[in-house]
Write a protein that holds these residues in place. Structure first.
Motif, PDB file in Angstrom:
ATOM      1  N   LEU A   1      26.597  12.563  64.127  1.00  0.00           N
ATOM      2  CA  LEU A   1      26.385  14.010  63.953  1.00  0.00           C
ATOM      3  C   LEU A   1      24.965  14.282  63.453  1.00  0.00           C
ATOM      4  N   ARG A   2      24.492  13.426  62.546  1.00  0.00           N
ATOM      5  CA  ARG A   2      23.148  13.598  62.011  1.00  0.00           C
ATOM      6  C   ARG A   2      22.114  13.487  63.143  1.00  0.00           C
ATOM      7  N   GLN A   3      22.317  12.494  64.019  1.00  0.00           N
ATOM      8  CA  GLN A   3      21.388  12.308  65.132  1.00  0.00           C
ATOM      9  C   GLN A   3      21.400  13.538  66.057  1.00  0.00           C
ATOM     10  N   LYS A   4      22.597  14.034  66.350  1.00  0.00           N
ATOM     11  CA  LYS A   4      22.700  15.228  67.208  1.00  0.00           C
ATOM     12  C   LYS A   4      21.950  16.397  66.576  1.00  0.00           C
ATOM     13  N   PHE A   5      22.088  16.517  65.259  1.00  0.00           N
ATOM     14  CA  PHE A   5      21.420  17.612  64.559  1.00  0.00           C
ATOM     15  C   PHE A   5      19.906  17.475  64.644  1.00  0.00           C
ATOM     16  N   VAL A   6      19.415  16.279  64.400  1.00  0.00           N
ATOM     17  CA  VAL A   6      17.964  16.063  64.476  1.00  0.00           C
ATOM     18  C   VAL A   6      17.482  16.353  65.893  1.00  0.00           C
ATOM     19  N   ASP A   7      18.236  15.894  66.877  1.00  0.00           N
ATOM     20  CA  ASP A   7      17.837  16.103  68.279  1.00  0.00           C
ATOM     21  C   ASP A   7      17.769  17.590  68.625  1.00  0.00           C
ATOM     22  N   MET A   8      18.668  18.339  68.078  1.00  0.00           N
ATOM     23  CA  MET A   8      18.679  19.763  68.386  1.00  0.00           C
ATOM     24  C   MET A   8      17.605  20.519  67.594  1.00  0.00           C
ATOM     25  N   THR A   9      17.361  20.090  66.363  1.00  0.00           N
ATOM     26  CA  THR A   9      16.530  20.870  65.451  1.00  0.00           C
ATOM     27  C   THR A   9      15.032  20.575  65.568  1.00  0.00           C
ATOM     28  N   ALA A  10      14.681  19.328  65.831  1.00  0.00           N
ATOM     29  CA  ALA A  10      13.253  18.975  65.861  1.00  0.00           C
ATOM     30  C   ALA A  10      12.467  19.846  66.862  1.00  0.00           C
ATOM     31  N   PRO A  11      12.964  20.042  68.088  1.00  0.00           N
ATOM     32  CA  PRO A  11      12.221  20.915  69.012  1.00  0.00           C
ATOM     33  C   PRO A  11      12.157  22.377  68.531  1.00  0.00           C
TER      34      PRO A  11
END
Lengths: 294, 346
Positions: free
Chosen positions: B256-266
């Motif tokens: 879930l953390r990875q999904k969040f980073v993937d969505m938020t960084a851009p």
């Protein structure tokens, strides 16, 4: 319920209040304190100044009620007081831009809320008083909603289409505020010994601020002339007071004797000590960043 | 509002705007085929309802988790509630008031969902007040500037939604249904947080600095919201394995953390904000964003009570509760009195 309390219900002292409730019985005390600010307001046009009183009452009370969020006696009440605050905020936001048209300054809602100093606010003292205990809030809301209930009803056929529109929506909202306050006054008045004592103290506390709501300031009288509102403030009193008195009696409480002092001057921009602090909190971020948009 | 030159309003901004949320909502009820047996229902990915027999451990796990979620909503009212009287415009004041109200509403839904497991709200509030139940540690950080309200919406609500979308498929029916509604509202909150920062990052220099400072302070605590590592060597500890078997949890904390980073960084790039992690970069090979080491010492320290606002949050909540005791007592006394009066009249 204790015996002495049920006795109390049958002897609500009404005379002093009834005297004040009689249309025309109000002195026009506030006009004695005509200030530069009032003249400025008058110069801006009576309609704008009148509407500013209506809007500022709503705005300042919305601000006070906002203080309850996370501080209410139960979570349901955090939500309910938030609702009332939002309704009042919406009323103010509906009126401010219209006032900007009428006074020719074209100011927007935030110009009025964030960039006016204390002497330019036209709200009554009742709404600016600091947040007290929950009983005090319900006493204040009972009076204020009873007043607004009559006020907006008298503005439904206003000659100003924006005011008529705001009043049309607000009159439904305020009915709920009144109902909410009324039921809490009943529960607290007729609840425990402690809640009865606190609710009585709260009704007594509110008393000195009531006259100001129903005072016929010159702007209001001008507004009646202009068809903005069907009745002068003093003419709203009898019905509003009846609702409060009936609630107080049913709650096994007593109406206080006529208070020894009364608030005055809010409509002339003469406020009480808490107002400056309220504005400091309301306005400081906006004023720290002049010209910024949010 | 979002400046169509950069932001496509149809682009999902959070997990509740993705296909996973829509999928979670399309639950197929096959109970009539499966019957009422707990294990059979779990195996068939069906919902457990309050009247069903369930293992005591399952019940206790849910009480702990849903109550903690409810407490988080209630405590979570404080950091933003702190700004209602100071919001910089009337529009922001109205939105913020409505948002804090929503949080109160979420708390109430979730307390009700917990009550279906046989415990009442008063008991749960006692546990919050005496510290035996926790709330999300993120709320132990302070809201120092107006921009923090933006960062909370964008990052904290964004992370919460990432955690909660899978809970819309939780095996316990009342929790899953509450989550469907909560996620929808949270999605709106997340967008308003993003929009606060969007406006600030296009504002004056002071506003831009405020936005960057808030992103700096909230980024790492937001990543901690997914909980400690629970994959690889860490997979055997914690509640993850059992909760997954029971269909309470669907993804690991790390996923879930990875999904969040993937969505938020851009999104940070679109906002023109720099996230405070020099190691944050797109990894073409993995098809994910790499990110740096989380300070788990800080996480455990704040969780144990030594965060900037732990004591303040609970003390505020306890004070409001205690100050309101006489009101609740009066309401009960009034109700009892009038119930008696109705009975004697009947």
């Amino acid at each position: 319920m204790s015996a002495d309390r049920s006795e109390d219900t049958s002897r609500v002292p009404r005379s002093a209040w009834a005297e004040r409730a009689r249309p025309g019985a109000q002195g026009r005390g506030a006009t004695e304190a005509v200030s530069e600010d009032t003249s400025e307001l008058a110069a801006q046009g009576g309609s704008a100044a009148y509407l500013l009183g209506v809007a500022d009452d709503a705005m300042v009370y919305a601000q006070r009620l906002g203080e309850w969020m996370t501080n209410a006696p139960q979570i349901e009440e955090d939500m309910a007081l938030g609702n009332v605050s939002l309704d009042l905020l919406g009323q103010a936001r509906g009126l401010y831009p219209r006032i900007g048209e009428l006074d020719g300054t074209d100011r927007g809602e935030d110009d009025y809320a964030m960039f006016r100093d204390e002497r330019q606010w036209r709200n009554v003292h009742l709404v600016e008083q600091e947040r007290g205990d929950f009983a005090r809030e319900m006493a204040r809301m009972l009076w204020f909603a009873a007043y607004q209930n009559e006020l907006y009803a008298a503005q439904l056929a206003s000659s100003d289409p924006v005011l008529a529109g705001v009043a049309g929506k607000a009159v439904k909202e305020v009915r709920y505020h009144l109902d909410h306050a009324r039921h809490w006054v009943l529960r607290l008045g007729d609840g425990t010994d402690e809640s009865h004592r606190r609710m009585q103290a709260a009704i007594d506390w509110a008393a000195p601020y009531v006259d100001e709501l129903f005072e016929d300031d010159p702007m209001s009288l001008e507004a009646v002339q202009a068809g903005l509102v069907a009745m002068a403030p003093s003419q709203l009193r009898a019905r509003a007071q009846h609702v409060v008195e009936a609630t107080v009696a049913e709650a096994t409480l007593t109406m206080p004797e006529a208070p020894g002092w009364r608030s005055r001057g809010g409509r002339d921009g003469l406020h009480s000590r808490p107002m400056g602090f309220l504005l400091a909190e309301l306005q400081h971020i906006a004023r720290s960043h002049p010209g910024a948009t949010w | 509002m979002y400046g169509n030159d950069v932001i496509d309003p149809n682009d999902p901004l959070n997990a509740a705007e993705t296909e996973s949320y829509d999928q979670a909502r399309r639950h197929e009820d096959r109970r009539h085929e499966v019957g009422d047996d707990f294990d059979a229902l779990i195996a068939a990915d069906q919902r457990i309802e309050p009247r069903d027999a369930m293992p005591d451990k399952y019940r206790q796990t849910l009480i702990r988790q849903i109550a903690q979620h409810a407490h988080s909503e209630i405590i979570g009212m404080q950091p933003e509630g702190n700004w209602i009287t100071r919001a910089p415009s009337l529009r922001r004041k109205a939105i913020l008031t409505a948002k804090v109200q929503d949080e109160a509403g979420h708390g109430l839904y979730l307390y009700s969902a917990t009550e279906t497991l046989g415990i009442d709200r008063a008991e749960l509030l006692d546990r919050l007040h005496n510290g035996t139940q926790k709330y999300s540690s993120i709320f132990n950080y302070p809201t120092l500037t107006w921009a923090d309200n933006g960062a909370i919406g964008w990052l904290v609500d964004g992370a919460a939604i990432m955690n909660q979308v899978p809970l819309c498929r939780c095996s316990y029916g009342p929790y899953a249904r509450a989550m469907i509604r909560v996620c929808k509202e949270e999605s709106f909150h997340q967008r308003q947080g993003f929009e606060i920062l969007w406006v600030l990052s296009r504002g004056t220099e002071a506003q831009r600095a405020m936005a960057q400072d808030a992103a700096n302070r909230w980024w790492w605590p937001a990543l901690m919201m997914f909980g400690p590592p629970d994959t690889g060597e860490a997979a055997t500890g914690g509640h993850t394995a059992q909760s997954m078997a029971w269909g309470i949890k669907r993804f690991s904390n790390d996923d879930l953390r990875q999904k969040f980073v993937d969505m938020t960084a851009p999104q940070a790039q679109k906002l023109g904000l720099t996230l405070p992690d020099p190691e944050l970069r797109w990894n073409e090979e993995r098809g994910h964003w790499d990110f740096g080491q989380i300070d788990w010492d800080e996480f455990w320290r704040v969780l144990r009570g030594d965060g900037p606002c732990n004591a303040e949050r609970v003390a505020h909540r306890r004070r409001a509760h205690e100050e309101g005791a006489w009101v609740r007592e009066a309401a009960n006394a009034y109700a009892a009195k009038h119930a008696e009066a109705r009975e004697s009249a009947a």
